[in-house]
Design a protein around this motif. Structure first.
Motif, short mmCIF file in Angstrom:
data_model
loop_
_atom_site.label_atom_id
_atom_site.label_comp_id
_atom_site.label_asym_id
_atom_site.label_seq_id
_atom_site.Cartn_x
_atom_site.Cartn_y
_atom_site.Cartn_z
N VAL A 196 52.31 35.51 32.45
CA VAL A 196 50.89 35.30 32.75
C VAL A 196 50.53 33.81 32.67
CG1 VAL A 196 48.53 35.77 31.98
CG2 VAL A 196 50.21 37.62 32.06
N ILE A 197 51.06 33.12 31.68
CA ILE A 197 50.78 31.69 31.57
C ILE A 197 51.35 30.94 32.77
CG2 ILE A 197 51.31 29.61 30.23
CD1 ILE A 197 51.18 31.38 27.70
N ALA A 198 52.52 31.34 33.23
CA ALA A 198 53.10 30.71 34.43
C ALA A 198 52.21 30.93 35.64
CB ALA A 198 54.50 31.29 34.68
N ALA A 202 50.00 28.10 37.93
CA ALA A 202 50.68 27.95 39.22
C ALA A 202 49.70 27.47 40.29
CB ALA A 202 51.27 29.29 39.63
N PRO A 203 50.20 27.08 41.47
CA PRO A 203 49.30 26.63 42.54
C PRO A 203 48.26 27.67 42.96
CG PRO A 203 51.55 25.94 43.01
CD PRO A 203 51.62 26.83 41.80
N CYS A 204 48.57 28.96 42.76
CA CYS A 204 47.62 30.00 43.17
C CYS A 204 46.49 30.19 42.17
CB CYS A 204 48.34 31.34 43.38
SG CYS A 204 48.99 32.07 41.84
N SER A 205 46.52 29.53 41.04
CA SER A 205 45.55 29.81 39.97
C SER A 205 44.11 29.58 40.42
CB SER A 205 45.85 28.95 38.74
OG SER A 205 45.78 27.57 39.04
N ASN A 206 43.88 28.56 41.26
CA ASN A 206 42.52 28.29 41.72
C ASN A 206 42.04 29.33 42.72
OD1 ASN A 206 42.20 26.02 40.15
ND2 ASN A 206 42.93 24.61 41.74
N ARG A 207 42.98 30.05 43.36
CA ARG A 207 42.61 31.08 44.33
C ARG A 207 42.42 32.44 43.68
NH1 ARG A 207 43.60 29.94 49.80
NH2 ARG A 207 44.59 27.92 50.19
N LEU A 208 43.00 32.62 42.51
CA LEU A 208 43.01 33.94 41.89
C LEU A 208 41.59 34.41 41.57
CD1 LEU A 208 45.21 35.98 41.03
CD2 LEU A 208 44.96 35.11 38.70
N LYS A 209 41.21 35.55 42.17
CA LYS A 209 39.87 36.11 41.96
C LYS A 209 39.92 37.44 41.23
CE LYS A 209 37.77 33.92 46.01
NZ LYS A 209 37.03 34.16 47.29
N GLU A 210 41.02 38.15 41.35
CA GLU A 210 41.11 39.48 40.76
C GLU A 210 42.47 39.63 40.07
OE1 GLU A 210 40.52 44.19 42.05
OE2 GLU A 210 40.38 42.59 43.53
N PHE A 211 42.44 39.99 38.78
CA PHE A 211 43.66 40.06 37.99
C PHE A 211 43.58 41.25 37.06
CE2 PHE A 211 46.57 37.72 34.79
CZ PHE A 211 47.70 38.22 35.41
N HIS A 212 44.53 42.18 37.20
CA HIS A 212 44.57 43.38 36.38
C HIS A 212 45.86 43.39 35.55
CE1 HIS A 212 41.48 45.84 38.74
NE2 HIS A 212 41.59 44.71 39.43
N VAL A 213 45.71 43.49 34.25
CA VAL A 213 46.88 43.60 33.36
C VAL A 213 46.63 44.69 32.32
CG1 VAL A 213 47.83 41.28 33.66
CG2 VAL A 213 45.95 41.65 32.03
N LYS A 225 43.72 33.14 27.01
CA LYS A 225 43.27 31.75 27.04
C LYS A 225 43.73 31.05 28.31
CE LYS A 225 43.51 27.39 24.49
NZ LYS A 225 44.04 26.69 23.29
N ALA A 226 44.97 31.28 28.71
CA ALA A 226 45.51 30.63 29.90
C ALA A 226 44.73 31.02 31.15
CB ALA A 226 46.99 30.99 30.07
N VAL A 227 44.39 32.30 31.27
CA VAL A 227 43.65 32.77 32.44
C VAL A 227 42.25 32.16 32.47
CG1 VAL A 227 42.63 34.80 33.55
CG2 VAL A 227 44.97 34.91 32.64
N ALA A 250 38.71 38.20 22.82
CA ALA A 250 38.07 38.56 24.08
C ALA A 250 36.67 38.00 24.17
CB ALA A 250 38.06 40.09 24.23
N LEU A 251 35.89 38.17 23.12
CA LEU A 251 34.51 37.69 23.11
C LEU A 251 34.45 36.17 23.19
CD1 LEU A 251 32.92 40.07 20.47
CD2 LEU A 251 32.54 40.08 22.94
N LEU A 252 35.40 35.51 22.52
CA LEU A 252 35.44 34.05 22.52
C LEU A 252 35.60 33.51 23.94
CD1 LEU A 252 35.66 31.27 21.13
CD2 LEU A 252 38.12 31.72 20.89
N TYR A 253 36.56 34.05 24.67
CA TYR A 253 36.84 33.52 26.00
C TYR A 253 35.88 34.04 27.06
CZ TYR A 253 41.11 31.92 23.78
OH TYR A 253 42.00 31.30 22.94
N LEU A 254 35.26 35.19 26.80
CA LEU A 254 34.31 35.73 27.77
C LEU A 254 32.97 35.01 27.72
CD1 LEU A 254 35.00 39.56 27.40
CD2 LEU A 254 35.33 38.18 29.46
#
Length: 267
Positions: A196-198, A202-213, A225-227, A250-254
């Motif tokens: 996930v940190i990678a 990565a170059p796609c990080s600025n494009r990423l709009k939807e991420f399910h884990v 934190k990385a996301v 979760a609350l901290l980063y949200l």
């Protein structure tokens, strides 16, 4: 069935029971049962149909789940753009017969007969894929995802939900090769913070709009934190069922985020 009629906008279907002759435009408006009963009996005649009629017939047969390993090669052509095979019980053999360089979108659902071998064959013939949904295709492993990452650099949307043998090796390759990726579902896989940190750096990080884990049980607050730090345009983030991520993290980063949809489990 005769694919060489006087008009190239229709072909004729001969019912073996009644001898009734019907144009395909009428056939496509009949019940799913009619298509299902007679499709395999006449699949050799599909090959000579013009592409526009193949597209119409293919849409109906995909919707009704009657595209099979036996008839798929007769229904495709070089310009086939989309294959929604969620209702079809096909195997790797079908993927090996898909030679459609213009194919952009292919969808499966809970198909245990699709493996990494089939995905490799698909990628070799369809390098322009942009949307790939392998939800519930649990026989697909890192090897299949590596093939996608290396062979389909234009990939934008990928779902590996429920592919329980997929892990960090696959995610690292996606991060390194798919710069246009903006929607990724890794729920129920074996990915860890490393992968996930990678991806988040990565170059796609600025494009990423939807991420399910969701239910990625190895993830910790480091991944979170990385996301949130790097994926500045993310709108949907689903990470419920991740027991190593605490409610406080979760609350901290949200706090202050611009997410439209978020889901996590309180532990």
């Amino acid at each position: 069935m005769n694919g060489s009629g006087e008009r190239d906008s229709c072909f004729c279907f001969h019912s073996p029971q009644s001898g009734l002759v019907m144009e395909v435009d009428s056939l496509l408006n009949l019940s799913a049962a009619c298509v299902a009963v007679y499709a395999d009996s006449y699949n050799n005649d599909f090959l000579s149909l013009p592409a526009s009629l193949k597209d119409k017939l293919l849409r109906v047969m995909l919707l009704k789940g009657v595209v099979t390993d036996l008839n798929i090669s007769q229904l495709l052509h070089s310009g086939t753009h989309t294959l929604d095979m969620m209702n079809c019980r096909v195997s790797d053999f079908s993927l090996q017969q898909i030679h459609c360089p213009q194919l952009r979108r292919i969808l499966f659902l809970r198909n245990l007969s699709i493996t990494s071998e089939g995905v490799r064959a698909l990628v070799a013939s369809c390098p322009r894929l942009q949307v790939v949904d392998l939800t519930g295709c649990a026989a697909v492993t890192d090897e299949g995802v590596l093939a996608l990452a290396h062979g389909c650099s234009s990939l934008e949307v990928l779902s590996l939900w429920g592919c329980s043998d997929v892990g960090d090796n696959a995610l690292l390759e996606l991060a390194g090769n798919c710069r246009f990726l903006h929607s990724l579902n890794l729920s129920g896989t074996q990915v860890t913070d490393v992968g996930v940190i990678a991806l988040a750096t990565a170059p796609c990080s600025n494009r990423l709009k939807e991420f399910h884990v969701a239910r990625c049980r190895h993830l910790t607050g480091k991944a979170l934190k990385a996301v949130f730090t790097n994926c500045i345009n993310i709108q949907t983030f689903i990470f419920d069922g991740c027991p190593l991520i605490t409610n406080q993290e979760a609350l901290l980063y949200l706090t202050g985020s611009k997410l439209i949809q978020v889901s996590w489990t309180v532990y």
